[in-house]
Design a protein around this motif. Structure first.
Motif, PDB file in Angstrom:
ATOM      1  N   ASP A 166     -27.717 -53.691  -7.235  1.00  0.00           N
ATOM      2  CA  ASP A 166     -27.085 -52.495  -6.675  1.00  0.00           C
ATOM      3  C   ASP A 166     -27.690 -51.242  -7.285  1.00  0.00           C
ATOM      4  OD1 ASP A 166     -24.939 -51.255  -5.036  1.00  0.00           O
ATOM      5  OD2 ASP A 166     -24.191 -50.614  -7.003  1.00  0.00           O
ATOM      6  N   LEU A 167     -27.980 -51.293  -8.591  1.00  0.00           N
ATOM      7  CA  LEU A 167     -28.635 -50.159  -9.251  1.00  0.00           C
ATOM      8  C   LEU A 167     -30.011 -49.917  -8.650  1.00  0.00           C
ATOM      9  CD1 LEU A 167     -28.903 -48.082 -11.600  1.00  0.00           C
ATOM     10  CD2 LEU A 167     -29.781 -49.963 -13.009  1.00  0.00           C
ATOM     11  N   MET A 168     -30.768 -50.997  -8.424  1.00  0.00           N
ATOM     12  CA  MET A 168     -32.105 -50.867  -7.827  1.00  0.00           C
ATOM     13  C   MET A 168     -32.018 -50.231  -6.442  1.00  0.00           C
ATOM     14  SD  MET A 168     -34.586 -52.630  -9.755  1.00  0.00           S
ATOM     15  CE  MET A 168     -35.636 -53.528  -8.645  1.00  0.00           C
ATOM     16  N   ARG A 169     -31.081 -50.697  -5.625  1.00  0.00           N
ATOM     17  CA  ARG A 169     -30.948 -50.159  -4.259  1.00  0.00           C
ATOM     18  C   ARG A 169     -30.575 -48.680  -4.286  1.00  0.00           C
ATOM     19  NH1 ARG A 169     -28.603 -55.324  -3.144  1.00  0.00           N
ATOM     20  NH2 ARG A 169     -26.521 -54.477  -3.570  1.00  0.00           N
ATOM     21  N   ARG A 170     -29.655 -48.322  -5.164  1.00  0.00           N
ATOM     22  CA  ARG A 170     -29.226 -46.927  -5.237  1.00  0.00           C
ATOM     23  C   ARG A 170     -30.385 -46.004  -5.636  1.00  0.00           C
ATOM     24  NH1 ARG A 170     -23.636 -45.864  -5.509  1.00  0.00           N
ATOM     25  NH2 ARG A 170     -22.348 -47.753  -5.337  1.00  0.00           N
ATOM     26  N   ILE A 171     -31.202 -46.474  -6.565  1.00  0.00           N
ATOM     27  CA  ILE A 171     -32.358 -45.659  -6.981  1.00  0.00           C
ATOM     28  C   ILE A 171     -33.360 -45.558  -5.841  1.00  0.00           C
ATOM     29  CG2 ILE A 171     -34.339 -45.566  -8.550  1.00  0.00           C
ATOM     30  CD1 ILE A 171     -32.577 -46.788 -10.708  1.00  0.00           C
ATOM     31  N   GLU A 172     -33.626 -46.676  -5.157  1.00  0.00           N
ATOM     32  CA  GLU A 172     -34.629 -46.676  -4.097  1.00  0.00           C
ATOM     33  C   GLU A 172     -34.168 -45.911  -2.867  1.00  0.00           C
ATOM     34  OE1 GLU A 172     -35.278 -50.807  -3.616  1.00  0.00           O
ATOM     35  OE2 GLU A 172     -36.415 -51.011  -5.489  1.00  0.00           O
ATOM     36  N   CYS A 173     -32.856 -45.703  -2.716  1.00  0.00           N
ATOM     37  CA  CYS A 173     -32.348 -44.921  -1.585  1.00  0.00           C
ATOM     38  C   CYS A 173     -32.462 -43.418  -1.815  1.00  0.00           C
ATOM     39  CB  CYS A 173     -30.887 -45.284  -1.307  1.00  0.00           C
ATOM     40  SG  CYS A 173     -30.693 -46.912  -0.542  1.00  0.00           S
ATOM     41  N   LEU A 174     -32.799 -43.024  -3.033  1.00  0.00           N
ATOM     42  CA  LEU A 174     -32.975 -41.599  -3.300  1.00  0.00           C
ATOM     43  C   LEU A 174     -34.202 -41.090  -2.559  1.00  0.00           C
ATOM     44  CD1 LEU A 174     -32.278 -41.552  -7.148  1.00  0.00           C
ATOM     45  CD2 LEU A 174     -30.788 -40.639  -5.348  1.00  0.00           C
ATOM     46  N   PRO A 175     -34.255 -39.811  -2.228  1.00  0.00           N
ATOM     47  CA  PRO A 175     -35.442 -39.266  -1.552  1.00  0.00           C
ATOM     48  C   PRO A 175     -36.672 -39.359  -2.437  1.00  0.00           C
ATOM     49  CG  PRO A 175     -33.963 -37.508  -2.263  1.00  0.00           C
ATOM     50  CD  PRO A 175     -33.207 -38.784  -2.459  1.00  0.00           C
ATOM     51  N   ALA A 176     -37.834 -39.366  -1.811  1.00  0.00           N
ATOM     52  CA  ALA A 176     -39.099 -39.493  -2.549  1.00  0.00           C
ATOM     53  C   ALA A 176     -39.452 -38.235  -3.308  1.00  0.00           C
ATOM     54  CB  ALA A 176     -40.234 -39.863  -1.594  1.00  0.00           C
ATOM     55  N   SER A 177     -38.800 -37.125  -3.016  1.00  0.00           N
ATOM     56  CA  SER A 177     -39.066 -35.868  -3.715  1.00  0.00           C
ATOM     57  C   SER A 177     -37.756 -35.109  -3.828  1.00  0.00           C
ATOM     58  CB  SER A 177     -40.118 -35.040  -2.978  1.00  0.00           C
ATOM     59  OG  SER A 177     -39.678 -34.731  -1.667  1.00  0.00           O
ATOM     60  N   GLY A 178     -37.771 -34.097  -4.696  1.00  0.00           N
ATOM     61  CA  GLY A 178     -36.574 -33.303  -4.891  1.00  0.00           C
ATOM     62  C   GLY A 178     -36.158 -33.296  -6.340  1.00  0.00           C
ATOM     63  N   LEU A 179     -34.955 -32.755  -6.595  1.00  0.00           N
ATOM     64  CA  LEU A 179     -34.467 -32.645  -7.965  1.00  0.00           C
ATOM     65  C   LEU A 179     -34.334 -34.006  -8.624  1.00  0.00           C
ATOM     66  CD1 LEU A 179     -33.436 -30.737 -10.170  1.00  0.00           C
ATOM     67  CD2 LEU A 179     -31.132 -31.011  -9.222  1.00  0.00           C
ATOM     68  N   LEU A 180     -33.816 -34.996  -7.900  1.00  0.00           N
ATOM     69  CA  LEU A 180     -33.694 -36.360  -8.393  1.00  0.00           C
ATOM     70  C   LEU A 180     -34.290 -37.287  -7.344  1.00  0.00           C
ATOM     71  CD1 LEU A 180     -32.600 -38.055 -10.740  1.00  0.00           C
ATOM     72  CD2 LEU A 180     -30.484 -38.327  -9.452  1.00  0.00           C
ATOM     73  N   SER A 181     -35.462 -37.826  -7.636  1.00  0.00           N
ATOM     74  CA  SER A 181     -36.181 -38.630  -6.651  1.00  0.00           C
ATOM     75  C   SER A 181     -36.271 -40.073  -7.104  1.00  0.00           C
ATOM     76  CB  SER A 181     -37.595 -38.067  -6.429  1.00  0.00           C
ATOM     77  OG  SER A 181     -38.418 -38.350  -7.543  1.00  0.00           O
ATOM     78  N   SER A 182     -36.611 -40.937  -6.161  1.00  0.00           N
ATOM     79  CA  SER A 182     -36.750 -42.361  -6.468  1.00  0.00           C
ATOM     80  C   SER A 182     -37.954 -42.642  -7.357  1.00  0.00           C
ATOM     81  CB  SER A 182     -36.874 -43.169  -5.169  1.00  0.00           C
ATOM     82  OG  SER A 182     -38.009 -42.732  -4.428  1.00  0.00           O
ATOM     83  N   LEU A 183     -38.866 -41.676  -7.482  1.00  0.00           N
ATOM     84  CA  LEU A 183     -40.054 -41.842  -8.324  1.00  0.00           C
ATOM     85  C   LEU A 183     -39.913 -41.109  -9.649  1.00  0.00           C
ATOM     86  CD1 LEU A 183     -42.900 -41.551  -5.659  1.00  0.00           C
ATOM     87  CD2 LEU A 183     -41.811 -43.608  -6.562  1.00  0.00           C
ATOM     88  N   ASP A 184     -38.698 -40.669  -9.965  1.00  0.00           N
ATOM     89  CA  ASP A 184     -38.459 -40.024 -11.245  1.00  0.00           C
ATOM     90  C   ASP A 184     -38.816 -40.987 -12.373  1.00  0.00           C
ATOM     91  OD1 ASP A 184     -36.909 -37.721 -12.769  1.00  0.00           O
ATOM     92  OD2 ASP A 184     -36.215 -39.625 -13.595  1.00  0.00           O
ATOM     93  N   GLN A 185     -39.550 -40.497 -13.379  1.00  0.00           N
ATOM     94  CA  GLN A 185     -40.050 -41.377 -14.432  1.00  0.00           C
ATOM     95  C   GLN A 185     -38.923 -42.057 -15.210  1.00  0.00           C
ATOM     96  OE1 GLN A 185     -43.296 -42.161 -14.962  1.00  0.00           O
ATOM     97  NE2 GLN A 185     -43.692 -41.005 -13.103  1.00  0.00           N
ATOM     98  N   ASP A 186     -37.850 -41.324 -15.462  1.00  0.00           N
ATOM     99  CA  ASP A 186     -36.727 -41.928 -16.187  1.00  0.00           C
ATOM    100  C   ASP A 186     -36.060 -43.026 -15.368  1.00  0.00           C
ATOM    101  OD1 ASP A 186     -37.113 -40.329 -18.391  1.00  0.00           O
ATOM    102  OD2 ASP A 186     -35.745 -38.766 -17.705  1.00  0.00           O
ATOM    103  N   LEU A 187     -35.954 -42.813 -14.056  1.00  0.00           N
ATOM    104  CA  LEU A 187     -35.346 -43.836 -13.209  1.00  0.00           C
ATOM    105  C   LEU A 187     -36.253 -45.057 -13.079  1.00  0.00           C
ATOM    106  CD1 LEU A 187     -33.696 -41.704 -10.361  1.00  0.00           C
ATOM    107  CD2 LEU A 187     -32.629 -42.756 -12.361  1.00  0.00           C
ATOM    108  N   LEU A 188     -37.561 -44.824 -12.995  1.00  0.00           N
ATOM    109  CA  LEU A 188     -38.495 -45.949 -12.972  1.00  0.00           C
ATOM    110  C   LEU A 188     -38.396 -46.750 -14.273  1.00  0.00           C
ATOM    111  CD1 LEU A 188     -41.663 -44.353 -11.344  1.00  0.00           C
ATOM    112  CD2 LEU A 188     -40.166 -46.064 -10.335  1.00  0.00           C
TER     113      LEU A 188
END
Length: 697
Positions: free
Chosen positions: A185-207
């Motif tokens: 569920d954590l993985m899905r929530r992170i991957e559903c974030l937009p690819a850019s913006g203030l908090l993105s799915s490619l954010d280094q901390d989230l990765l």
């Protein structure tokens, strides 16, 4: 015999059937359901089963127990090897904690138990030798052999132990399933974030969060899987000889934005080999494995400069590194892990070993020591200054893993007037000193005015990966032979490399042998700017003279402390006297303090580096390092990572194919320059065979 489960509400739960003759639980509990009326929240659940006894016409008569699984206690006989016999002990089955405990007697049950077994994953087995005996085999490997007063009492204990074991084993599985669900569920929530913006799915901390959470779940899954395998092996008998428990492949699929980067290091066996490697593979079957005498006159001064200062590639491939980390486990052996190509140095590990000889003046000066003490100190000085030149840049990168049969040849020419002679060390050491750099005229000096140090290395084994290397100066009657087995392990945010093996320096003029080992290496901060530090204790010993050295490479403490610290003591073993102490940094400045109080400083930045001499590529054997890895090196130099990956994969696939062929035909690998002697490898024509050493003084 059937055991009905009576719930506190008065309504009977489904019946669980237990074979009376075998004492094995046939019906497995399917769920643990919370009981709102129970005062014990930790175990207030009813054990239920999907199987029914009605179809078999079994009786419903049996022991009844409440939903919180009341504890059982009583005297049993326990077999112990300490007194070679049976002893009465008071046993307590703690259902709530899933423990079987025993005490000397009932009166001591309020004291600490004499022994405790965890029942999760355990196997309870009635014995075939009689109707009274049974064993409890814990997942840890510990075993209790117990005996009841009669068959009925044995059945009572066996059934209760099995129900408790099943309950707690399933509880672990349910917790694992729940944790896996939350992690997905954590993985899905992170991957559903937009690819850019203030908090993105490619954010280094989230990765980073995704990678560490996946690695944690993989470790827990592996532990649970091993527990299950142990449980199964106890039930079905011992594992066959030689069987091992392998790590599982990751169960969680890669996210899409990982896959593109991961393709760079996925081991795709089906792709065709590139033409140069395919041609080399065809040649490899007919290449002569006989030793080759290298003509030093064919070697020219090395002009190759492969400084590793490109940080951009690592920054751009951060997601690939994160994916790689998510697949690794703490302590995992990285020998068979295919690493991404962009983190590779542009040279083979065999060539890296040659860089230990970048200060041939210090190496040759060892034998010039006038006393055994002086020679040991000179060796320690050479040893401590040999590591810094092996690094080709500030960023930590990994040399190519040598292919079995791969070789590397080179040599150094050292002007004789540049080699320290006479006595150095405690009797005539200046307070501050550095080795002078080579003069401009040195390269043009005649060969007769130079010493020649020759070097050869060979990859003598693939599993385990063992390298042998040898260097000699015939004129100075000295040589060094070593074999190294590299073992890499994943340590979380760093990678540790253990250098297993031993080296021997022979000073034939003095009849002395110096045995030495190598420190561990660590690649730190692999997610940011990777850097290398050395760690561990190594020793140098000369049995003939009684002198030894203890060297410690200090890793940086978590808080404070300096990087790359090293300390050493040179000792005369017979009197236990320290004759020299060393402190400093192995890549900066070293301070030598002698027994007479004098001090010498060696600034490694000012030490002269003598370039090695190598043959041009066209004169090299197809299995020599630079020619073998030429396509990979050229692609890396041109920043063509995909091409470098393809060439590297072709070489590795060729090695696997040839290894399979040798296995199928029973053909042993024949080395070219090194011969196996005991646990080590020795050069086939060492200097000590041609030049007799001096007798003991």
């Amino acid at each position: 015999m059937n055991f009905g489960v009576k719930m506190q509400g008065g309504e009977p739960a489904p019946v669980m059937k237990v074979s009376e003759s075998e004492g094995k639980l046939e019906g497995l509990a399917a769920a643990v359901t919370p009981n709102k009326n129970s005062g014990n929240s930790s175990c207030g659940g009813a054990l239920s089963s999907s199987s029914s006894n009605s179809s078999r016409g079994g009786s419903t008569k049996g022991w009844q127990y409440s939903d919180h699984m009341e504890s059982v206690n009583g005297y049993l006989m326990k077999y112990t090897n300490l007194v070679t016999g049976w002893q009465y002990r008071f046993f307590v089955l703690n259902n709530e904690a899933g423990l079987l405990e025993y005490f000397v007697n009932e009166q001591s049950r309020n004291q600490k138990p004499r022994g405790t077994l965890q029942l999760a994953g355990a196997v309870i087995s009635p014995s075939d030798e009689d109707s009274h005996t049974f064993t409890v085999n814990a997942a840890s490997g510990e075993q209790y052999k117990l005996r009841a007063t009669d068959a009925k009492e044995r059945q009572h204990w066996v059934s209760r132990l099995q129900i408790c074991t099943q309950h707690h084993t399933e509880a672990i599985g349910k917790m694992m399933s729940h944790a896996e669900g939350q992690q997905r569920d954590l993985m899905r929530r992170i991957e559903c974030l937009p690819a850019s913006g203030l908090l993105s799915s490619l954010d280094q901390d989230l990765l980073m969060l995704k990678a560490t959470s996946m690695a944690t779940m993989n470790c827990l899954n592996d532990c649970f899987h091993i527990l299950q395998l142990q449980h199964a092996s106890h039930q079905k008998g011992a594992l066959p000889p030689g069987a091992t428990i392998e790590w599982l492949e990751p169960k969680i699929p890669l996210s899409n934005h990982y896959r593109n980067g991961a393709e760079q290091f996925a081991a795709e066996q089906s792709k065709p080999m590139a033409a140069p490697e395919a041609q080399c593979a065809a040649e490899s079957g007919v290449l002569a494995r006989e030793p080759e005498d290298i003509d030093a006159d064919d070697e020219v001064e090395d002009t190759c400069d492969n400084k590793e200062d490109d940080l951009g590639a690592v920054e751009e491939q951060r997601s690939v590194i994160l994916h790689l980390l998510s697949q690794l486990k703490l302590g995992m052996d990285l020998t068979r892990v295919v690493l991404p190509t962009f983190i590779l140095e542009k040279r083979s590990l065999l060539e890296m070993y040659a860089d230990f000889m970048s200060h041939p003046d210090l190496f040759l000066g060892i034998t010039n020591g006038a006393t055994p003490e002086d020679r040991m100190i000179r060796f320690v000085e050479y040893y401590l200054t040999s590591f810094h030149e092996g690094r080709k840049g500030a960023i930590a990168k990994k040399p190519y893993n040598p292919i079995i049969g791969e070789t590397f040849h080179c040599s150094w020419r050292m002007p004789k007037n540049q080699v320290a002679s006479g006595v150095s060390g405690s009797s005539s050491t200046p307070a501050v000193g550095n080795h002078a750099p080579l003069t401009e005229e040195a390269p043009s000096q005649a060969v007769s005015d130079c010493y020649t140090v020759r070097f050869v290395a060979e990859q003598v084994s693939h599993h385990p990966p063992v390298s042998g290397f040898y260097a000699e100066c015939a004129e100075r009657k000295m040589c060094v032979n070593a074999h190294v087995w590299t073992k890499s392990k994943f340590l979380g945010m760093s990678i540790g490399v253990t250098m297993v093996g031993e080296g021997v320096l022979c000073l034939l003029e003095h009849g002395e042998e110096y045995t030495f080992s190598l420190p561990c290496a660590y690649a730190r901060s692999i997610l940011t700017v990777p850097w290398v530090e050395l760690g561990g204790k190594v020793s140098v010993n000369c049995a003939k003279t009684g002198y030894s050295a203890s060297i410690t490479f200090h890793t940086k403490p978590f808080y404070g402390g300096k990087l790359h610290r090293v300390t050493a003591e040179v000792k005369y073993n017979i009197t236990n006297t320290v004759v020299c102490r060393v402190q400093g940094e192995w890549n900066s400045v070293l301070e030598f303090t002698y027994s007479n109080g004098e001090t010498k400083y060696v600034d490694l930045a000012k030490l002269a580096v003598t370039k090695k001499r190598v043959r041009p590529l066209e004169k090299q054997d197809p299995f020599e390092s630079r020619r073998l890895w030429k396509n990979v090196t050229d692609s890396l130099r041109d920043s063509e990572i995909d091409k470098a990956t393809e060439h590297k994969r072709s070489l590795e696939e060729r090695q696997r194919t040839e290894e399979r062929l040798r296995t199928e035909t029973g053909t042993p690998w024949k080395t070219k320059y090194f011969i196996k002697e005991g646990d080590g490898w020795v050069y086939h024509k060492p200097l000590w065979k041609g030049i007799p050493s001096q007798p003991a003084e």
